[in-house]
Design a protein around this motif. Structure first.
Motif, PDB file in Angstrom:
ATOM      1  N   ASP A 105      26.991  43.066   7.099  1.00  0.00           N
ATOM      2  CA  ASP A 105      26.125  43.685   7.303  1.00  0.00           C
ATOM      3  C   ASP A 105      25.502  43.328   9.118  1.00  0.00           C
ATOM      4  OD1 ASP A 105      25.341  44.749   5.059  1.00  0.00           O
ATOM      5  OD2 ASP A 105      23.576  43.427   4.233  1.00  0.00           O
ATOM      6  N   ILE A 106      25.711  41.864   9.238  1.00  0.00           N
ATOM      7  CA  ILE A 106      25.707  41.481  10.345  1.00  0.00           C
ATOM      8  C   ILE A 106      26.457  42.372  11.115  1.00  0.00           C
ATOM      9  CG2 ILE A 106      25.912  39.180  12.116  1.00  0.00           C
ATOM     10  CD1 ILE A 106      24.624  37.922  10.082  1.00  0.00           C
ATOM     11  N   LEU A 107      27.936  42.214  11.305  1.00  0.00           N
ATOM     12  CA  LEU A 107      28.559  42.596  12.247  1.00  0.00           C
ATOM     13  C   LEU A 107      28.711  44.300  12.195  1.00  0.00           C
ATOM     14  CD1 LEU A 107      31.895  41.373  11.111  1.00  0.00           C
ATOM     15  CD2 LEU A 107      30.439  40.844  13.650  1.00  0.00           C
ATOM     16  N   LYS A 108      27.794  44.861  11.016  1.00  0.00           N
ATOM     17  CA  LYS A 108      27.551  46.630  11.262  1.00  0.00           C
ATOM     18  C   LYS A 108      26.617  46.204  12.076  1.00  0.00           C
ATOM     19  CE  LYS A 108      29.557  47.988   6.654  1.00  0.00           C
ATOM     20  NZ  LYS A 108      29.042  47.968   4.870  1.00  0.00           N
ATOM     21  N   GLN A 109      25.174  45.569  12.248  1.00  0.00           N
ATOM     22  CA  GLN A 109      24.364  46.085  12.836  1.00  0.00           C
ATOM     23  C   GLN A 109      24.534  45.626  14.478  1.00  0.00           C
ATOM     24  OE1 GLN A 109      21.000  43.882  11.703  1.00  0.00           O
ATOM     25  NE2 GLN A 109      20.180  43.585  14.005  1.00  0.00           N
ATOM     26  N   LEU A 110      25.700  44.657  14.169  1.00  0.00           N
ATOM     27  CA  LEU A 110      25.839  44.488  16.101  1.00  0.00           C
ATOM     28  C   LEU A 110      26.635  46.172  16.314  1.00  0.00           C
ATOM     29  CD1 LEU A 110      26.134  40.671  15.562  1.00  0.00           C
ATOM     30  CD2 LEU A 110      24.561  41.679  16.970  1.00  0.00           C
ATOM     31  N   GLN A 111      27.476  46.430  15.659  1.00  0.00           N
ATOM     32  CA  GLN A 111      27.593  47.487  16.727  1.00  0.00           C
ATOM     33  C   GLN A 111      27.039  48.837  15.982  1.00  0.00           C
ATOM     34  OE1 GLN A 111      30.998  48.612  13.505  1.00  0.00           O
ATOM     35  NE2 GLN A 111      32.626  48.713  14.967  1.00  0.00           N
ATOM     36  N   SER A 112      26.125  48.455  15.709  1.00  0.00           N
ATOM     37  CA  SER A 112      25.530  50.021  15.248  1.00  0.00           C
ATOM     38  C   SER A 112      23.921  49.982  17.256  1.00  0.00           C
ATOM     39  CB  SER A 112      24.477  50.642  14.509  1.00  0.00           C
ATOM     40  OG  SER A 112      23.697  49.281  14.082  1.00  0.00           O
ATOM     41  N   GLU A 113      23.818  48.558  17.244  1.00  0.00           N
ATOM     42  CA  GLU A 113      23.386  48.237  18.487  1.00  0.00           C
ATOM     43  C   GLU A 113      23.830  48.075  19.412  1.00  0.00           C
ATOM     44  OE1 GLU A 113      21.470  44.211  17.960  1.00  0.00           O
ATOM     45  OE2 GLU A 113      20.050  45.185  15.749  1.00  0.00           O
ATOM     46  N   GLY A 114      25.424  49.161  19.843  1.00  0.00           N
ATOM     47  CA  GLY A 114      26.805  48.616  20.975  1.00  0.00           C
ATOM     48  C   GLY A 114      27.354  47.808  20.947  1.00  0.00           C
ATOM     49  N   TYR A 115      27.091  46.742  20.852  1.00  0.00           N
ATOM     50  CA  TYR A 115      27.488  45.373  20.895  1.00  0.00           C
ATOM     51  C   TYR A 115      28.951  46.173  20.486  1.00  0.00           C
ATOM     52  CZ  TYR A 115      23.604  42.854  21.366  1.00  0.00           C
ATOM     53  OH  TYR A 115      22.199  42.512  21.991  1.00  0.00           O
ATOM     54  N   ALA A 116      30.269  45.071  21.086  1.00  0.00           N
ATOM     55  CA  ALA A 116      31.652  45.633  21.237  1.00  0.00           C
ATOM     56  C   ALA A 116      32.058  44.362  20.020  1.00  0.00           C
ATOM     57  CB  ALA A 116      32.399  45.666  22.156  1.00  0.00           C
ATOM     58  N   ARG A 151      17.974  42.868  -0.628  1.00  0.00           N
ATOM     59  CA  ARG A 151      18.497  41.817   0.119  1.00  0.00           C
ATOM     60  C   ARG A 151      17.872  41.823   1.176  1.00  0.00           C
ATOM     61  NH1 ARG A 151      24.405  44.352   0.191  1.00  0.00           N
ATOM     62  NH2 ARG A 151      23.814  44.936   2.123  1.00  0.00           N
ATOM     63  N   ARG A 152      17.279  40.392   1.753  1.00  0.00           N
ATOM     64  CA  ARG A 152      17.112  40.110   2.562  1.00  0.00           C
ATOM     65  C   ARG A 152      16.947  40.709   4.288  1.00  0.00           C
ATOM     66  NH1 ARG A 152      17.527  33.494   2.905  1.00  0.00           N
ATOM     67  NH2 ARG A 152      19.364  34.183   3.836  1.00  0.00           N
ATOM     68  N   PRO A 153      16.445  41.257   4.784  1.00  0.00           N
ATOM     69  CA  PRO A 153      16.550  41.649   5.837  1.00  0.00           C
ATOM     70  C   PRO A 153      17.164  40.246   7.215  1.00  0.00           C
ATOM     71  CG  PRO A 153      14.531  41.494   5.564  1.00  0.00           C
ATOM     72  CD  PRO A 153      14.736  40.692   4.656  1.00  0.00           C
ATOM     73  N   LEU A 154      18.227  41.549   8.158  1.00  0.00           N
ATOM     74  CA  LEU A 154      18.459  40.216   9.200  1.00  0.00           C
ATOM     75  C   LEU A 154      18.044  40.204  10.010  1.00  0.00           C
ATOM     76  CD1 LEU A 154      21.918  42.243   9.205  1.00  0.00           C
ATOM     77  CD2 LEU A 154      21.959  40.690   7.822  1.00  0.00           C
ATOM     78  N   ARG A 155      17.728  39.193  10.768  1.00  0.00           N
ATOM     79  CA  ARG A 155      17.120  38.952  12.342  1.00  0.00           C
ATOM     80  C   ARG A 155      17.870  39.627  12.806  1.00  0.00           C
ATOM     81  NH1 ARG A 155      19.059  32.726  11.963  1.00  0.00           N
ATOM     82  NH2 ARG A 155      18.177  31.715  10.212  1.00  0.00           N
ATOM     83  N   ASN A 156      16.160  40.219  13.915  1.00  0.00           N
ATOM     84  CA  ASN A 156      16.540  40.877  15.290  1.00  0.00           C
ATOM     85  C   ASN A 156      17.163  40.032  15.958  1.00  0.00           C
ATOM     86  OD1 ASN A 156      15.866  42.090  17.637  1.00  0.00           O
ATOM     87  ND2 ASN A 156      14.167  42.630  17.872  1.00  0.00           N
ATOM     88  N   SER A 157      18.872  40.660  16.584  1.00  0.00           N
ATOM     89  CA  SER A 157      19.805  40.381  16.725  1.00  0.00           C
ATOM     90  C   SER A 157      19.488  40.301  18.267  1.00  0.00           C
ATOM     91  CB  SER A 157      21.463  41.296  17.224  1.00  0.00           C
ATOM     92  OG  SER A 157      20.895  42.268  17.690  1.00  0.00           O
ATOM     93  N   ASN A 158      18.217  40.877  18.977  1.00  0.00           N
ATOM     94  CA  ASN A 158      18.512  41.123  20.394  1.00  0.00           C
ATOM     95  C   ASN A 158      17.759  39.133  20.778  1.00  0.00           C
ATOM     96  OD1 ASN A 158      18.659  43.363  20.872  1.00  0.00           O
ATOM     97  ND2 ASN A 158      16.848  43.886  20.493  1.00  0.00           N
ATOM     98  N   THR A 160      17.796  36.751  18.503  1.00  0.00           N
ATOM     99  CA  THR A 160      19.280  35.589  18.634  1.00  0.00           C
ATOM    100  C   THR A 160      19.987  35.874  19.620  1.00  0.00           C
ATOM    101  OG1 THR A 160      20.010  37.127  16.934  1.00  0.00           O
ATOM    102  CG2 THR A 160      18.200  35.027  16.247  1.00  0.00           C
ATOM    103  N   LEU A 161      20.779  36.811  20.012  1.00  0.00           N
ATOM    104  CA  LEU A 161      21.028  36.648  21.118  1.00  0.00           C
ATOM    105  C   LEU A 161      21.347  36.191  22.558  1.00  0.00           C
ATOM    106  CD1 LEU A 161      23.304  40.113  20.501  1.00  0.00           C
ATOM    107  CD2 LEU A 161      24.057  37.606  19.922  1.00  0.00           C
ATOM    108  N   ASN A 162      19.462  36.595  22.845  1.00  0.00           N
ATOM    109  CA  ASN A 162      19.698  36.140  23.810  1.00  0.00           C
ATOM    110  C   ASN A 162      18.568  34.063  23.922  1.00  0.00           C
ATOM    111  OD1 ASN A 162      19.974  38.710  24.864  1.00  0.00           O
ATOM    112  ND2 ASN A 162      17.806  39.676  24.549  1.00  0.00           N
ATOM    113  N   SER A 163      18.741  34.213  23.069  1.00  0.00           N
ATOM    114  CA  SER A 163      17.883  32.655  23.236  1.00  0.00           C
ATOM    115  C   SER A 163      19.258  31.350  22.775  1.00  0.00           C
ATOM    116  CB  SER A 163      17.127  32.443  22.323  1.00  0.00           C
ATOM    117  OG  SER A 163      17.852  32.830  20.956  1.00  0.00           O
TER     118      SER A 163
END
Length: 163
Positions: A105-116, A151-158, A160-163
């Protein structure tokens, strides 16, 4: 001739058998070649160390999941011992599956947000982490897709990735 028959014939032969000696020497050559490659290649050492760490992480998960008896099976009957070991394996596999589903789920979310997403990095992922698991919590054995339990929602990747 099957390998097992070949080995059993060699084991039945006297210790001075030339073929046995030659195969032992060949095995030592292979081992020496591997050791030299291991010492020479930092990348190989890193890959082996990463896999060893995953194995140790799995052992730590199993130890953490084993709540009673200090990690010892204290049953005398073989069937009871098998039941205990099977239950531990089942719970371990459930944790591994849960973590794998969330990692997907995390990989799909990151991919949908434009992360390679580089699939070469997948070998560094491990589903054996357990710090986020509450082993004393409530357990439900219903399929979340059938029961409608989200399922429990994922954290906002923006954040967690910036901190």
């Amino acid at each position: 001739m099957t390998a097992s028959l070949f080995i059993s014939k060699l084991q039945a032969s006297p210790r001075q058998n030339n073929l046995t000696y030659a195969l032992q020497e060949y095995g030592q050559l292979i081992k020496t070649s591997f050791i030299l490659r291991y010492l020479q290649s930092q990348q190989l050492r890193r890959r082996i160390n990463a896999q060893l760490n995953k194995g140790e992480e799995l052992h730590a998960l199993r130890s953490w999941l084993w709540l009673g008896s200090d990690g010892m099976i204290r049953r005398k009957q073989q069937e009871s011992q098998n039941d205990s070991a099977s239950c531990l394996t089942l719970v371990t596999n459930m944790v591994l599956l849960w973590n794998t589903v969330y990692m997907q789920d995390i990989l799909k979310q990151l991919q949908s947000e434009g992360y390679a997403i580089d699939e070469a990095h997948f070998e560094y992922l491990s589903s054996g982490t357990y710090e986020h698991i509450n082993r004393l919590g409530e357990y439900s054995f219903t399929d979340p897709n059938e029961s409608g339990v989200p399922r429990r929602p994922l954290r906002n990747s923006n954040s967690t990735l910036n901190s």
